[in-house]
Design an enzyme around this catalytic site. Structure first.
Site, mmCIF file in Angstrom:
data_model
loop_
_atom_site.group_PDB
_atom_site.id
_atom_site.type_symbol
_atom_site.label_atom_id
_atom_site.label_comp_id
_atom_site.label_asym_id
_atom_site.label_seq_id
_atom_site.Cartn_x
_atom_site.Cartn_y
_atom_site.Cartn_z
ATOM 1 C CD GLU A 86 11.820 -10.164 -2.404
ATOM 2 O OE1 GLU A 86 10.864 -9.942 -1.837
ATOM 3 O OE2 GLU A 86 12.647 -11.064 -2.256
ATOM 4 C CB CYS A 98 13.234 -14.663 -0.859
ATOM 5 S SG CYS A 98 13.513 -16.593 -0.195
ATOM 6 C CD GLU A 129 12.917 -17.021 3.512
ATOM 7 O OE1 GLU A 129 13.364 -15.821 3.279
ATOM 8 O OE2 GLU A 129 12.365 -17.713 2.729
ATOM 9 C CE LYS A 173 -3.096 -17.822 4.005
ATOM 10 N NZ LYS A 173 -3.183 -18.129 2.393
HETATM 11 P P1 ADP Z 1 2.836 -11.688 -2.269
HETATM 12 O O1 ADP Z 1 2.503 -10.376 -2.292
HETATM 13 O O2 ADP Z 1 4.199 -12.120 -2.857
HETATM 14 O O3 ADP Z 1 1.637 -12.831 -2.491
HETATM 15 P P2 ADP Z 1 2.480 -12.326 0.553
HETATM 16 O O4 ADP Z 1 3.543 -12.116 1.762
HETATM 17 O O5 ADP Z 1 1.445 -11.190 0.682
HETATM 18 O O6 ADP Z 1 3.245 -12.414 -0.749
HETATM 19 O O7 ADP Z 1 1.637 -13.739 0.773
HETATM 20 C C1 ADP Z 1 2.531 -14.831 1.388
HETATM 21 C C2 ADP Z 1 1.429 -15.420 2.008
HETATM 22 O O8 ADP Z 1 0.882 -14.674 3.211
HETATM 23 C C3 ADP Z 1 0.112 -16.104 1.281
HETATM 24 O O9 ADP Z 1 -0.142 -17.434 1.716
HETATM 25 C C4 ADP Z 1 -0.679 -15.124 1.721
HETATM 26 O O10 ADP Z 1 -2.071 -15.394 1.616
HETATM 27 C C5 ADP Z 1 -0.647 -14.526 3.092
HETATM 28 N N1 ADP Z 1 -0.972 -13.401 3.585
HETATM 29 C C6 ADP Z 1 -1.180 -12.312 2.834
HETATM 30 N N2 ADP Z 1 -1.684 -11.037 3.653
HETATM 31 C C7 ADP Z 1 -1.751 -11.834 4.918
HETATM 32 C C8 ADP Z 1 -1.723 -11.336 6.163
HETATM 33 N N3 ADP Z 1 -2.243 -9.965 6.376
HETATM 34 N N4 ADP Z 1 -1.839 -12.104 7.245
HETATM 35 C C9 ADP Z 1 -1.611 -13.151 7.109
HETATM 36 N N5 ADP Z 1 -1.140 -13.749 5.862
HETATM 37 C C10 ADP Z 1 -1.103 -12.989 4.965
#
Ligand code: ADP
Length: 489
Positions: free
Chosen positions: A389, A290, A256, A180
């Site tokens: 960050e 990161c 990570e 995903k």
């Molecule tokens: P950012 O805030 O920098 O976009 P995230 O950590 O929210 O970083 O996003 C990284 C990945 O995690 C993306 O693919 C996002 O769609 C997914 N994501 C965001 N929230 C969730 C969640 N609650 N559970 C699983 N995946 C998530």
């Protein structure tokens, strides 16, 4: 314009349910570069089911020779499409030329053969000999087995690197995968799916579900009982949510997460000006890494000298030209990220740090999501700009008193992803390296980033490692099998 991308489900490239798509935006100027399939809950369910079937009902996890041969074909197709990955890194991610030649494209493609070689030579079975317990002799073997169906959830900063570094080792270990990608970078993920079909990868072993949805699809994927392990790269906040969800069924997690890495410049460093100027590398990919060094620790007596050097270095960075192979800095991924970085700059000013240069949107690049290379001096480690960050081209300079103080400041962080030291005295540098609580560490510019080197963090920077032997083994389970001795086996 790029053609509309598809989902990969059970070996077929398909539209999303109801043929839903969403626009993919270029960070360079906010324009649409094409449309991606907007996968929904039904698509996700089918992707997970296909991965489950491929794991449970085929010899993918167990026939190591056939699987590696299949992945070698996939690797060849991926490498032959290098230009498409590079173009997407530029157009979809906003990665400037100098990053396309590294983590944004060429580095991950260059790591694949090493991972496959490692998997090919892997010792799947170890004989740990005979032991007597309860008056009964047993011969024991330790088998390594694929962990199962892996959910690979990836971010937008270096999607080619992270997608490839999860999908290839997971598949090589015998897992099947539901990838995903982040909503901001669907095409990089979709390309992996398209090329899997071209390479003839067996149906269901890799499924790619792109979606405009930020959290619901990912959360459903993590919570699904058919998922055995979650391999996630992204923010610490989302990592905590994922870990909490996975804990409900004790699913394996590899996380990570974020970083706030410090580089310590010691007073005995040979070329002070050159070393300090290296702090401007925070602008590499606009600071959206990161493991980027975001805190520069300098001797208090040389703080002002360091700041003058850095000011010049920051102000000489040319950026914003997508066609230049030399530039290290592009745009931020989105307007939302741009605003987030600007908010942190406002916080830094309120906290009393000295804004030396940058701090705003460059006047001549208003249409993209740019923020100027930004330097803060006289920062103390309790300020939010030193603790949180930012994920932008923002460096904070923190003065320290002696080696003990420098180590204390570097370690005074919720994060523990990376770090660095510069010194002309290797003993002194090594002593510092041993005391720093991070998963990677560079001495005098040494490069830890490589396909055969484990990457990951201590503390809130994550759990587990990507790449290297450790990264491969994230995708394995361990089974101890015992049989009476003497045994025919
Ligand atoms: P950012 O805030 O920098 O976009 P995230 O950590 O929210 O970083 O996003 C990284 C990945 O995690 C993306 O693919 C996002 O769609 C997914 N994501 C965001 N929230 C969730 C969640 N609650 N559970 C699983 N995946 C998530």
């Amino acid at each position: 314009m790029y053609p509309n991308t598809k989902l990969l489900i059970d070996g077929e490239l398909r539209d999303a349910e109801n043929c839903a798509t969403y626009p993919d935006i270029s960070p360079w100027n906010g324009s649409e570069i094409g449309h991606a399939a907007d996968g929904g809950m039904e698509d996700l369910q089918e992707g997970i089911a296909a991965a489950r079937r491929a794991f449970d009902d085929t010899d993918w996890p167990t026939d190591h020779t056939k699987r590696i041969a299949s992945l070698r074909q996939y690797a060849d197709v991926l490498k032959a499409n290098r230009q498409r990955f590079a173009d997407l890194a530029r157009d979809e991610v906003g990665a400037p030329g100098a990053t396309v030649f590294s983590a944004a494209c060429d580095a991950p493609l260059g790591m694949i053969d090493g991972w496959l070689d490692f998997a090919e030579g892997y010792e799947w079975e170890q004989d740990i000999g005979t032991a007597e317990m309860f008056g009964f002799k047993s011969r024991r073997k330790v088998w390594k087995e694929a962990v199962g169906v892996v959910a690979a959830i990836t971010p937008w900063n270096v999607p080619n690197q992270i997608n490839i570094a999860k999908v290839l080792p997971a598949l090589a270990a015998g897992c099947t995968v539901v990838l995903k990608p982040a909503p901001e970078t669907p095409m990089c993920g979709a390309l992996l799916g398209e090329l899997a079909v071209e390479a003839g990868l067996p149906a269901g072993v890799l499924n790619v579900v792109t979606s405009a949805d930020a959290a619901t699809i990912g959360a459903a994927l993590v919570a699904d009982p058919r998922i055995d392990a979650i391999s996630f790269t992204g923010s610490t906040a989302t990592g905590k949510t994922i870990m909490a969800s996975a804990s409900q069924r004790v699913a394996k997690v590899f996380l990570e997460l974020g970083g706030k890495s410090a580089s310590i410049i010691l007073d005995d460093v040979e070329d002070f000006a050159k070393t300090v100027a290296g702090g401007a590398m925070v602008c590499f990919h606009a600071g959206q890494g990161c493991a980027t060094i975001t805190r520069l620790l300098v001797p208090r007596t040389r703080h002002d000298e360091a700041v003058a050097i850095l000011k010049q270095a920051f102000e000489s960075i040319e950026y914003g030209d997508p066609s230049s192979p030399m530039q290290i800095m592009g745009s931020l991924i989105s307007e939302q990220q741009q605003q987030r970085v600007l908010e942190y700059i406002a916080i830094g000013k309120q906290e009393g740090a000295t804004l030396v240069t940058g701090g705003g949107i460059p006047a001549d690049k208003a249409e993209g999501f740019f923020v100027e290379p930004t330097l803060f001096a006289n920062v103390t480690n309790d300020m939010r700009i030193a603790r949180e960050e930012i994920f932008g081209p923002v460096l904070v300079v923190i003065p320290y008193d002696d080696d003990v103080d420098a180590v204390r400041i570097a370690n005074d962080s919720d994060y523990g992803l990376s770090g660095a030291v510069h010194s002309s005295n290797m003993e002194r540098a090594l002593a510092i390296a041993r005391r720093i609580r991070t998963g990677t560490f560079s001495i005098n510019g040494g490069m830890w980033y490589a396909g055969d080197a484990p990457f990951g963090g201590y503390k809130q920077s994550g759990i587990g490692r990507e790449s290297g032997a450790e990264g491969f083994e994230e995708y394995l389970e361990t089974k101890c099998v015992a049989m009476p001795e003497p045994s025919p086996a």
